[in-house]
Design a protein around this motif. Sequence first.
Motif, PDB file in Angstrom:
ATOM      1  N   GLU A   1       0.851  -1.186   0.000  1.00 44.19           N
ATOM      2  CA  GLU A   1       0.000   0.000   0.000  1.00 44.19           C
ATOM      3  C   GLU A   1       0.884   1.231   0.000  1.00 44.19           C
ATOM      4  N   GLY A   2       0.429   2.275  -0.653  1.00 44.55           N
ATOM      5  CA  GLY A   2       1.202   3.510  -0.700  1.00 44.55           C
ATOM      6  C   GLY A   2       0.518   4.528  -1.580  1.00 44.55           C
ATOM      7  N   ASN A   3       1.105   5.728  -1.654  1.00 45.16           N
ATOM      8  CA  ASN A   3       0.521   6.681  -2.586  1.00 45.16           C
ATOM      9  C   ASN A   3       0.893   6.269  -4.011  1.00 45.16           C
ATOM     10  N   ARG A   4       0.252   6.897  -4.961  1.00 44.23           N
ATOM     11  CA  ARG A   4       0.409   6.500  -6.364  1.00 44.23           C
ATOM     12  C   ARG A   4       1.865   6.529  -6.809  1.00 44.23           C
ATOM     13  N   PHE A   5       2.604   7.540  -6.395  1.00 41.53           N
ATOM     14  CA  PHE A   5       3.993   7.685  -6.839  1.00 41.53           C
ATOM     15  C   PHE A   5       4.881   6.606  -6.238  1.00 41.53           C
TER      16      PHE A   5
ATOM     17  N   LEU B   1       7.697   1.541   5.083  1.00 45.52           N
ATOM     18  CA  LEU B   1       8.803   2.109   4.327  1.00 45.52           C
ATOM     19  C   LEU B   1       8.797   3.633   4.385  1.00 45.52           C
ATOM     20  N   SER B   2       7.628   4.207   4.667  1.00 44.77           N
ATOM     21  CA  SER B   2       7.467   5.642   4.877  1.00 44.77           C
ATOM     22  C   SER B   2       6.162   5.823   5.640  1.00 44.77           C
ATOM     23  N   ASN B   3       5.751   7.056   5.851  1.00 47.49           N
ATOM     24  CA  ASN B   3       4.489   7.297   6.550  1.00 47.49           C
ATOM     25  C   ASN B   3       3.288   6.767   5.773  1.00 47.49           C
ATOM     26  N   THR B   4       3.450   6.611   4.465  1.00 48.34           N
ATOM     27  CA  THR B   4       2.328   6.200   3.610  1.00 48.34           C
ATOM     28  C   THR B   4       2.552   4.873   2.899  1.00 48.34           C
TER      29      THR B   4
END
Length: 338
Positions: A239-243, A310-313
């Motif tokens: 899961e993550g933002n599109r980029f 891996l990051s906040n998102t």
Amino acid sequence: MLQKNLLEVRDLRVYFYSDEKRELKAVDGVSFSVGKGETLALVGESGCGKSVTSMAILRLVDSKGKITGGEVIFDGQNLLLLPESRMREIRGKDIAMIFQEPASALNPVYTIGEQILEAIMLHQKLSPSRAKEVALEMLRLVGIPEPEKRLNEYPHELSGGMKQRAMIAMALSCRPQLLIADEPTTSLDVTIQAQILELIRELQKKLGMALILITHDLGIVADMAERVVVMYAGKVVEEGNRFEIFKNPFHPYTVGLLRSIPRLDVERKKLDTIPGVVPEPSSFPVGCRFRGRCNFETGECVQEPPRTSLSNTHAVYCHHWEKVRDSNAEVLKECRAQ
């Protein structure tokens, strides 16, 4: 970034039971959230649990299935604990859904107008004359020509694209806070697909609603979604933002999906494929469910992979995400060399 989540799905589990009383774990511990006004894409091959997840949110799971655990928090209340009478109020009014096949979702013995009017009168308590005005307004809003005429036509009298527009008009007639679009462009030609997607985008902006977009078309995801949840065999794998998902995928399944897409900027003799198929729920492997199709599989993969932030998102569920990252770097290097 949006401040408050409109919807939070927490550890959702939906199991089906065969005639032999076997337990089929179609959705097994799925969690994600959707902010107000946000577009979230649920991505994965057919059979990965996307549609079952969406039906569970509305508590419309098939009679052979059962929501066995988890929470669905919508606007501060757990939908799984509400009485059915309250859920009937929420369906259509606060949460609406566009189904995969408008031809089967629309009732063939009622006119388009009767079906839209029913939803409006049920949820908005309007008079028949005022409800008709709202229905005509919605048909105009979705770009249906001659709405007065279409209101009195039956589904079989409309083209595929017109049926889909009528479904969207019905779904948006009560101006819901959340729209679930399950493969909204399936079986439509590419020109109509583009029109429907642009229509959904415009209406979302105009009405300020959140959108869950269910699809296996990553081109649509890249164009429409802000965040992406990748599902495989009933579980979230990344899961993550599109980029983050498109530029730095860390799960082998996400990488496989992306590398199977034709690209104009990279010359290849043939497209990559993911070997095998999504297993049936009756034969999901123990541990990582992708391991039978994965190039990075080791003995460690018989254990359930942990969630790695891996990051906040951005998060991934894989024992070997670092190896996947290093492999991606090599592939990118080769692409630049070409």
